[in-house]
Write a protein that holds these residues in place. Structure first.
Motif, mmCIF file in Angstrom:
data_model
loop_
_atom_site.group_PDB
_atom_site.id
_atom_site.type_symbol
_atom_site.label_atom_id
_atom_site.label_comp_id
_atom_site.label_asym_id
_atom_site.label_seq_id
_atom_site.Cartn_x
_atom_site.Cartn_y
_atom_site.Cartn_z
ATOM 1 N N ILE A 54 11.595 7.099 -0.158
ATOM 2 C CA ILE A 54 11.154 5.814 0.383
ATOM 3 C C ILE A 54 10.560 6.053 1.766
ATOM 4 C CG2 ILE A 54 11.846 3.469 1.016
ATOM 5 C CD1 ILE A 54 14.022 3.591 -1.068
ATOM 6 N N LEU A 55 9.273 5.714 1.896
ATOM 7 C CA LEU A 55 8.552 5.985 3.141
ATOM 8 C C LEU A 55 8.759 4.818 4.097
ATOM 9 C CD1 LEU A 55 5.179 7.408 1.736
ATOM 10 C CD2 LEU A 55 7.471 8.421 1.785
ATOM 11 N N CYS A 56 9.373 5.084 5.233
ATOM 12 C CA CYS A 56 9.739 4.016 6.162
ATOM 13 C C CYS A 56 8.952 4.082 7.463
ATOM 14 C CB CYS A 56 11.243 4.056 6.418
ATOM 15 S SG CYS A 56 12.195 3.768 4.913
ATOM 16 N N GLY A 57 7.800 4.744 7.433
ATOM 17 C CA GLY A 57 6.934 4.785 8.605
ATOM 18 C C GLY A 57 6.085 3.528 8.719
ATOM 19 N N GLY A 58 5.336 3.428 9.810
ATOM 20 C CA GLY A 58 4.493 2.265 10.051
ATOM 21 C C GLY A 58 3.147 2.376 9.355
ATOM 22 N N SER A 59 2.515 1.215 9.139
ATOM 23 C CA SER A 59 1.248 1.176 8.404
ATOM 24 C C SER A 59 0.070 1.598 9.266
ATOM 25 C CB SER A 59 0.992 -0.241 7.886
ATOM 26 O OG SER A 59 1.977 -0.593 6.959
ATOM 27 N N ASP A 104 6.451 2.773 -0.755
ATOM 28 C CA ASP A 104 6.192 2.467 0.651
ATOM 29 C C ASP A 104 5.877 0.991 0.828
ATOM 30 O OD1 ASP A 104 3.297 1.787 0.735
ATOM 31 O OD2 ASP A 104 2.974 3.883 0.193
ATOM 32 N N SER A 105 5.820 0.586 2.102
ATOM 33 C CA SER A 105 5.550 -0.828 2.400
ATOM 34 C C SER A 105 4.255 -0.966 3.201
ATOM 35 C CB SER A 105 6.723 -1.427 3.182
ATOM 36 O OG SER A 105 6.883 -0.750 4.422
ATOM 37 N N PHE A 106 3.248 -0.193 2.830
ATOM 38 C CA PHE A 106 1.956 -0.260 3.526
ATOM 39 C C PHE A 106 1.456 -1.703 3.544
ATOM 40 C CE2 PHE A 106 -2.689 -0.008 3.730
ATOM 41 C CZ PHE A 106 -2.854 0.789 4.848
ATOM 42 N N ASP A 107 1.259 -2.263 4.738
ATOM 43 C CA ASP A 107 0.993 -3.707 4.778
ATOM 44 C C ASP A 107 -0.272 -4.107 5.541
ATOM 45 O OD1 ASP A 107 1.781 -3.322 7.383
ATOM 46 O OD2 ASP A 107 3.436 -4.744 7.336
ATOM 47 N N THR A 108 -1.188 -3.170 5.714
ATOM 48 C CA THR A 108 -2.487 -3.547 6.287
ATOM 49 C C THR A 108 -3.365 -4.022 5.128
ATOM 50 O OG1 THR A 108 -2.173 -1.761 7.900
ATOM 51 C CG2 THR A 108 -4.356 -2.779 7.798
ATOM 52 N N HIS A 109 -3.347 -5.349 4.886
ATOM 53 C CA HIS A 109 -3.955 -5.898 3.667
ATOM 54 C C HIS A 109 -5.390 -5.412 3.435
ATOM 55 C CE1 HIS A 109 -0.832 -8.849 2.436
ATOM 56 N NE2 HIS A 109 -0.457 -8.684 3.691
ATOM 57 N N PRO A 168 -7.082 -1.247 -0.623
ATOM 58 C CA PRO A 168 -7.878 -0.528 -1.637
ATOM 59 C C PRO A 168 -8.077 0.953 -1.311
ATOM 60 C CG PRO A 168 -8.812 -2.705 -1.269
ATOM 61 C CD PRO A 168 -7.737 -2.518 -0.216
ATOM 62 N N GLU A 169 -8.433 1.282 -0.068
ATOM 63 C CA GLU A 169 -8.658 2.698 0.250
ATOM 64 C C GLU A 169 -7.342 3.483 0.268
ATOM 65 O OE1 GLU A 169 -9.594 3.413 4.689
ATOM 66 O OE2 GLU A 169 -10.058 1.280 4.430
ATOM 67 N N TYR A 170 -6.272 2.827 0.731
ATOM 68 C CA TYR A 170 -4.967 3.494 0.730
ATOM 69 C C TYR A 170 -4.529 3.776 -0.711
ATOM 70 C CZ TYR A 170 -0.050 4.417 1.784
ATOM 71 O OH TYR A 170 1.188 5.001 1.891
ATOM 72 N N PHE A 171 -4.717 2.802 -1.584
ATOM 73 C CA PHE A 171 -4.369 2.983 -2.998
ATOM 74 C C PHE A 171 -5.095 4.203 -3.571
ATOM 75 C CE2 PHE A 171 -5.075 2.433 -7.517
ATOM 76 C CZ PHE A 171 -3.833 2.042 -7.984
ATOM 77 N N GLU A 172 -6.391 4.300 -3.316
ATOM 78 C CA GLU A 172 -7.178 5.415 -3.872
ATOM 79 C C GLU A 172 -6.662 6.763 -3.368
ATOM 80 O OE1 GLU A 172 -9.178 5.054 -6.267
ATOM 81 O OE2 GLU A 172 -9.283 2.861 -6.186
ATOM 82 N N ALA A 176 3.678 6.748 -7.411
ATOM 83 C CA ALA A 176 3.753 6.207 -6.050
ATOM 84 C C ALA A 176 3.557 4.693 -6.094
ATOM 85 C CB ALA A 176 2.673 6.846 -5.181
ATOM 86 N N LEU A 177 4.574 3.968 -5.669
ATOM 87 C CA LEU A 177 4.480 2.508 -5.599
ATOM 88 C C LEU A 177 4.133 2.124 -4.167
ATOM 89 C CD1 LEU A 177 7.458 0.986 -7.592
ATOM 90 C CD2 LEU A 177 5.104 0.183 -7.590
ATOM 91 N N ILE A 178 2.955 1.527 -3.985
ATOM 92 C CA ILE A 178 2.527 1.225 -2.611
ATOM 93 C C ILE A 178 2.653 -0.271 -2.308
ATOM 94 C CG2 ILE A 178 0.861 3.141 -2.702
ATOM 95 C CD1 ILE A 178 -1.287 0.727 -2.461
ATOM 96 N N SER A 179 2.710 -0.568 -1.030
ATOM 97 C CA SER A 179 2.634 -1.956 -0.527
ATOM 98 C C SER A 179 3.726 -2.846 -1.100
ATOM 99 C CB SER A 179 1.246 -2.531 -0.802
ATOM 100 O OG SER A 179 0.251 -1.780 -0.123
ATOM 101 N N VAL A 180 4.955 -2.329 -1.078
ATOM 102 C CA VAL A 180 6.114 -3.057 -1.586
ATOM 103 C C VAL A 180 6.853 -3.691 -0.406
ATOM 104 C CG1 VAL A 180 8.378 -2.721 -2.652
ATOM 105 C CG2 VAL A 180 6.370 -1.536 -3.580
ATOM 106 N N GLY A 181 7.292 -4.905 -0.580
ATOM 107 C CA GLY A 181 8.014 -5.622 0.474
ATOM 108 C C GLY A 181 7.915 -7.097 0.154
#
Lengths: 328, 328
Positions: B69-74, B93-98, B102-106, B119-124
């Motif tokens: 679980i990645l707990c760093g900042g976005s 991770d909880s990547f939250d820069t809306h 798209p680019e983070y997902f890729e 990898a499950l991204i942008s969870v929260g």
């Protein structure tokens, strides 16, 4: 299968008409046929150019329908139609007798696997969207308590129970959640709430000529399962007033989850619905899940599924990249 | 993999400590290691017997961790760590820069596929639970309008922006939703609400010695993107008051969908959160989705996913039949 999802409706009551209306708002789906146990020639569909057919003929149209939406009732229609039709079609239904879901699931699952189809059961708002909120509440806040409240709204099952009381000509029953109980559920104190504390029941009853109002009222408020465990109010009114004032089918309710994280930090989640028409909203949920059923079937999935098994993205007509860009 | 899901935490700030606390409430999961860029020997973990390790060594522990679980900042951590770690581990991770999803997902998708991981991204909760509610709202009530409100709560991004203003020593920013705007969103009139109408921003600022309060206030309220489009209030307070009164991290908000069915019947859905601690709640969502990630990985799924791709049942430790019986 064509690109446009071809939908069939089995049963043309309030729910079936709601599905027809919801399909008109789904550009990727079209209504390919309505099936009825009544005389199909007597059916007046809202959609132009859509054939109405007898339910007995339904097997002949298996190649014309991608997903069949079952719009019969849970009490007597679906226990029979669910497995029978899942053997012939991909199906979606709103089976809502909570206590019987496990056996219904097994029957539909066996039939769907036998026929090589996918069947999504118990879709709507409860079971359905409310169930999903209960699941999330428990999964995200395991150290907590969950509450479901229903209403204010018309309960079809309780209205039917009233109509079976000797002396009752017609009736409508409203389920009314207790504001006080909802406030306690939201408080984070995780109270234990009794059935009586959570909801009250209000009945509008038209008596048959010569019926004894006091006896009818007594029969209602003491009826086990339906009314005995609740504070129940009975109003006797005229047939005209019942039709005029209580003909709509509003409903709603909320799912509340309250729990603790860390060293006791309070967290609360709440989902609520305010519905102008219960059958039209349920129909709208069915149509979104019919889209998912079509996709799951195309992916080769077979057997019975519930809302717990469906990835939410499958409900949207948008592509995954579009969803990530616009809604995530 | 063993039956118990072995979790690693990458980054031990507020979010990492929240994950540690949430894992203590998950009987099917255990914390297998914490990874930090600080000196691991200086880390004081709440859990007994869990090793703290340097982030530089993390690749050596790939066999010991089912999901990291990645707990760093976005802003600066995840854009680099997300792809790098998804090449080595199954991640959440909880990547939250809306705007950058798209680019983070890729980037994460490519790395995860290369490494044979999920990898499950942008969870929260936003992105996350709020995104799901937006999707449902649109899918079930396509003829309608959707609204997301945030707060009252501390926005880390806006607090950081305040701290970058010359003359500011420390600061906390609250996002405050407008009650009037929420009422209009609930009304069913589908109003168009401007940014300024929806939220206000309230800033508590500690000045550096000798700083010009008027100039600082002017720099804040005119700051593009962050404050210029909002009604922004600035309060100057002392460092002790900031620590005492504004040290907690409450948050919350709601997603409202209002739409029409049938011949114009009004229907409304609403999801709301009241959070005593934003990082602890986000951590609880991450832990539930780590369970799902572990299951998806075991099923052989590879690449990046979002909450839209995860069947809700995968979040619960309960078996599907148990979920159908208890929660459907």
């Amino acid at each position: 299968m064509s690109d446009t999802i071809r939908i069939g409706i089995a049963g043309y009551g309030n729910l079936g008409r709601g599905v027809e209306a919801a399909l008109a708002r789904a550009p990727d789906m079209k209504l390919a046929g309505v099936f009825t146990r009544r005389d199909p020639a007597a059916l007046r569909l809202a959609s132009a150019g859509v054939p109405a057919r007898g339910m007995d003929d339904i097997a002949r149209f298996a190649a014309d329908i991608d997903v069949l939406i079952l719009c019969g009732g849970s009490k007597s229609d679906l226990p029979e139609q669910g497995p029978a039709l899942a053997a012939l079609f991909n199906t979606v239904d709103s089976f809502d007798t909570h206590a019987r879901i496990p056996e219904y699931f097994e029957a539909v699952d066996a039939a769907a696997r036998r026929g090589g189809h996918l069947a999504l059961i118990s879709v709507g708002w409860d079971p359905g969207l409310f169930s999903l909120q209960r699941l999330w509440g428990e999964a995200v806040l395991p150290d907590g308590a969950g509450y479901s409240f229903w209403g204010k709204g018309v309960s079809q099952g309780h209205s039917d129970a009233l109509r079976r009381v000797p002396g009752v000509k017609d009736a409508v029953q409203y389920t009314i959640p207790s504001e006080q109980a909802m406030a306690r559920a939201r408080s984070g104190d995780n109270p234990v709430l009794t059935t009586r504390e959570k909801h009250a029941r209000e009945c509008f009853v038209v008596l048959q000529a010569g019926a004894d109002a006091a006896a009818v009222e007594q029969a209602i408020v003491t009826m086990p399962d339906y009314f005995a465990d609740y504070d129940t109010t009975v109003h006797f009114i005229g047939a005209e007033e019942l039709r005029r004032e209580h003909g709509a089918m509003p409903h709603g309710g909320c799912v509340i989850r309250s729990g603790a994280t860390g060293a006791g930090t309070r967290q609360a989640m709440e989902f609520s619905l305010r519905l102008g028409s219960n059958p039209e909203f349920t129909a709208s949920v069915l149509v979104a899940y019919a889209r998912a059923a079509s996709r799951l079937a195309r992916q080769g999935e077979r057997g019975a599924r519930t809302v717990f098994d469906v990835a939410p993205g499958l409900l949207s007509p948008k592509a995954p990249a579009e969803l990530r860009r616009e809604l995530l």
